[in-house]
Design an enzyme around this catalytic site. Sequence first.
Site, PDB file in Angstrom:
ATOM      1  N   ARG A 129     -81.369  -2.832 -24.039  1.00 19.65           N
ATOM      2  CA  ARG A 129     -81.149  -3.474 -22.728  1.00 19.65           C
ATOM      3  C   ARG A 129     -80.135  -2.673 -21.907  1.00 19.65           C
ATOM      4  NH1 ARG A 129     -77.779  -7.567 -22.275  1.00 19.65           N
ATOM      5  NH2 ARG A 129     -78.309  -8.538 -24.274  1.00 19.65           N
TER       6      ARG A 129
ATOM      7  N   TYR B 288     -91.666  -5.936   3.027  1.00 22.97           N
ATOM      8  CA  TYR B 288     -92.596  -6.539   2.060  1.00 22.97           C
ATOM      9  C   TYR B 288     -92.251  -8.026   1.930  1.00 22.97           C
ATOM     10  CZ  TYR B 288     -94.342  -7.894  -2.516  1.00 22.97           C
ATOM     11  OH  TYR B 288     -94.932  -8.578  -3.546  1.00 22.97           O
TER      12      TYR B 288
ATOM     13  N   ASP C 166     -85.955   0.733   1.284  1.00 29.07           N
ATOM     14  CA  ASP C 166     -87.132   0.582   0.416  1.00 29.07           C
ATOM     15  C   ASP C 166     -88.048   1.759   0.718  1.00 29.07           C
ATOM     16  OD1 ASP C 166     -89.543  -0.037  -0.788  1.00 29.07           O
ATOM     17  OD2 ASP C 166     -89.373  -2.191  -0.419  1.00 29.07           O
TER      18      ASP C 166
ATOM     19  N   LYS D   5     -96.109   1.428  -7.664  1.00 29.49           N
ATOM     20  CA  LYS D   5     -97.037   1.952  -6.657  1.00 29.49           C
ATOM     21  C   LYS D   5     -97.305   3.442  -6.891  1.00 29.49           C
ATOM     22  CE  LYS D   5     -96.337  -2.217  -5.092  1.00 29.49           C
ATOM     23  NZ  LYS D   5     -97.193  -3.317  -5.484  1.00 29.49           N
TER      24      LYS D   5
HETATM   25  N1  PLP Z   1     -91.467  -3.013  -1.845  1.00 25.31           N
HETATM   26  C1  PLP Z   1     -92.672  -2.798  -1.295  1.00 25.31           C
HETATM   27  C2  PLP Z   1     -92.771  -2.005  -0.011  1.00 25.31           C
HETATM   28  C3  PLP Z   1     -93.828  -3.307  -1.913  1.00 25.31           C
HETATM   29  O1  PLP Z   1     -95.025  -3.090  -1.355  1.00 25.31           O
HETATM   30  C4  PLP Z   1     -93.686  -4.055  -3.119  1.00 25.31           C
HETATM   31  C5  PLP Z   1     -94.868  -4.634  -3.804  1.00 25.31           C
HETATM   32  O2  PLP Z   1     -95.938  -4.751  -3.273  1.00 25.31           O
HETATM   33  C6  PLP Z   1     -92.408  -4.259  -3.649  1.00 25.31           C
HETATM   34  C7  PLP Z   1     -91.318  -3.719  -2.988  1.00 25.31           C
HETATM   35  C8  PLP Z   1     -92.205  -5.064  -4.893  1.00 25.31           C
HETATM   36  O3  PLP Z   1     -92.534  -4.323  -6.011  1.00 25.31           O
HETATM   37  P1  PLP Z   1     -93.089  -4.938  -7.400  1.00 25.31           P
HETATM   38  O4  PLP Z   1     -94.430  -5.526  -7.108  1.00 25.31           O
HETATM   39  O5  PLP Z   1     -93.096  -3.744  -8.304  1.00 25.31           O
HETATM   40  O6  PLP Z   1     -92.124  -5.985  -7.826  1.00 25.31           O
END
Ligand code: PLP
Length: 376
Positions: free
Chosen positions: A52, A104, A176, A201
């Site tokens: 962890r 998001y 992000d 992604k």
């Molecule tokens: N940030 C963006 C731009 C995303 O498109 C996503 C998920 O679709 C996330 C964060 C969240 O990521 P996760 O699905 O790996 O938790």
Amino acid sequence: MSDVPLHPETLAVHAGREVDAGTGAIALPIHPSTTFQRDADGGFSHGHIYTRYANPTRTHLETCIAALEGGVEAAAFASGTAAAMTVFQGLGPDAHVVASADSYHGILRLLREIMAPWRLAVSTVDTTDPDAVRAAMRPETRLLWVETPSNPLLKISDLDALADIARAANAVSVCDNTFATPILQRPLEHGFDVSMLSTTKYLGGHSDVLGGALVTRAADAFWERIRFLQGAGGAVPSPFDCWLMLRGAATLPLRVRAQSENAGRLAEHLVAHRMVEAVYYPGLAAHPGHALAARQMNGFGGMLSFTVKGGEAAAVKTAANVKLIKRATSLGGVESLIEHRASIEGPETRTPRNLLRMSVGVEHVDDLIADLENAL
Ligand code: PLP
């Protein structure tokens, strides 16, 4: 590894990887062990205690991601959402957050529905307008959260200007960077404190592993808090997931370049289509963020959105008609995906009801164009 700065293509293949000293294996071993033997005197000379806190396979991945983003350290998480949650937990009580309104939706949900009851206040603003961001900052603002390009409207925010605003307000700045990836955009080089990725992604790249990462520009007090929360909070990826993620990372530059090229071609095609109302893609000269994207990115990315003439029904029907392209949420995999975005974002969505979002894959672009042409 090397004294001269290496290119992203080289880092993607070599950073964090070394030939296994015990066996000479070129492919990295996976270390599933959750625990590590103490020395006779009680010490930990191997550097590991419990998975962890740290695990050798995770360390390989973190080294690779830090190198790609140009940061001093990275921390890997079980998902992008877990990475974001750790940033919010790191702020402490009574914090105010300014965030891109077109972030998001799952990140905004974290802020509004999970963190707000813990006395975290949120202002969402259009971060494409630095003046609006400046006006939204308060004495208690601890975090500026920026998503560029944004999901799903592909808005472009000025990283240099926003990093300056956060610094002047003594707030941590986080970008992000999921849509752009470090191949197309390196927020830390624009003065951001932390770059965040949903590695689910593009980094993973094959729609088969969930993960997230934070990368820091400096090993400062905030980063120490993030590292503490990573180990104490425990939202960490498994060693096997780290290994899969590293395998994906090796081809990240190749995939992202191919996906950007395909997305650019598709965007040009859709703009001229009689059934298409508008195309949201920063590579198009008419996109309001085009000049800024050209300045701060090394390409325009594999994500695009478009609205269909005839309203929601026509958009849903278009998505129903595709054969090669898959109807699914998520993005960044080798296969092209299409999604009616408003219906996944829930009742509070402000996304146009006739908008389809596409994650463009690495297929031959002519086959993708033919599939969309038929669907439209
Ligand atoms: N940030 C963006 C731009 C995303 O498109 C996503 C998920 O679709 C996330 C964060 C969240 O990521 P996760 O699905 O790996 O938790």
